[in-house]
Design an enzyme around this catalytic site. Sequence first.
Site: not given
Ligand code: COA
Length: 263
Positions: A70, A115, A118, A138
């Site tokens: 999400a 999400g 999911e 989460e």
């Molecule tokens: N919601 C909003 N933005 C998200 C996102 C999410 N779930 N997942 C990634 N992004 C965005 C980041 O904020 C970043 O944006 P920016 O460049 O404007 O700062 C961009 O996507 C790239 O992500 P980044 O974190 O820089 O990539 P990474 O390769 O370092 O890490 C992940 C990849 C997937 C490990 C990491 O993005 C992450 O942990 N995301 C969240 C996952 C999560 O908790 N999901 C459950 C949500 S309830």
Amino acid sequence: MNYKMAYENILTTLQNGILTITVNRPAKLNALSKGVFDDLDGAVKEVYGNSEIKGVIITGSGDKAFVAGADISEFGGLTKEEGKRLASRGQDVFNAIENAPKPFIAAVNGFALGGGCELAMACHIRVASETARFGQPEVNLGLIPGYGGTQRLIQLVGKGKAMELLMTADMIKADEALRLGLANHVVPAAELIAKSTEILLKITSKAPLAIAKVIECGNAYFTDGVKGLEFEIDKFGECCETEDFKEGASAFVEKRKAEFSGK
Ligand code: COA
């Protein structure tokens, strides 16, 4: 082709009866914003209503993420009631996928987190690329899955492993997802859409009403208050009234390929 293409956050293409929905926010790893949900909702409604669409592939834009969850940037300061509405909206869209009368395959091309996992689990089948990663992180955010994750993960992998994944927030690789039954197949990234298409074309060559009833019966197993075996008897009976049943049985006897009309 008679389908709406004017979505802002997803791309849709229809070919050989297969609608491919690509969540298209690669700069945000295809995170599920309100806008993505609105578009998914619209596309899923089209799937129900458009007879040209026989099956669906859902995938993510770019080579990094299927859907990384999400959109966390929309989470700030949610009240209890707002949180409940957010989860409820997500569940409605994902339930519509799970209960659709046509097969959905998730082509998981990278991170399928929160999400995203999911969404993949709401689909009937998951094909993963070797680069796919699954997880429900989460609890790192002080949350729990809200779009069906606590329920569908248990259904797919069993309670013990699901509890571990939900509580540790561990991310697992594609081969582990395959071993657990979370992924149906793992293929090289370049073959992901071809493999998903191959499976869907096989399914869509069968009797469409029978496929819809298989989906209904499979879901009935997990529906409180529904006696699955009795439900199956009803659905079997309904199949017997279809033209496709007559055609399928005749074609077998006449040693020819059945031509199903979906009636
Ligand atoms: N919601 C909003 N933005 C998200 C996102 C999410 N779930 N997942 C990634 N992004 C965005 C980041 O904020 C970043 O944006 P920016 O460049 O404007 O700062 C961009 O996507 C790239 O992500 P980044 O974190 O820089 O990539 P990474 O390769 O370092 O890490 C992940 C990849 C997937 C490990 C990491 O993005 C992450 O942990 N995301 C969240 C996952 C999560 O908790 N999901 C459950 C949500 S309830």
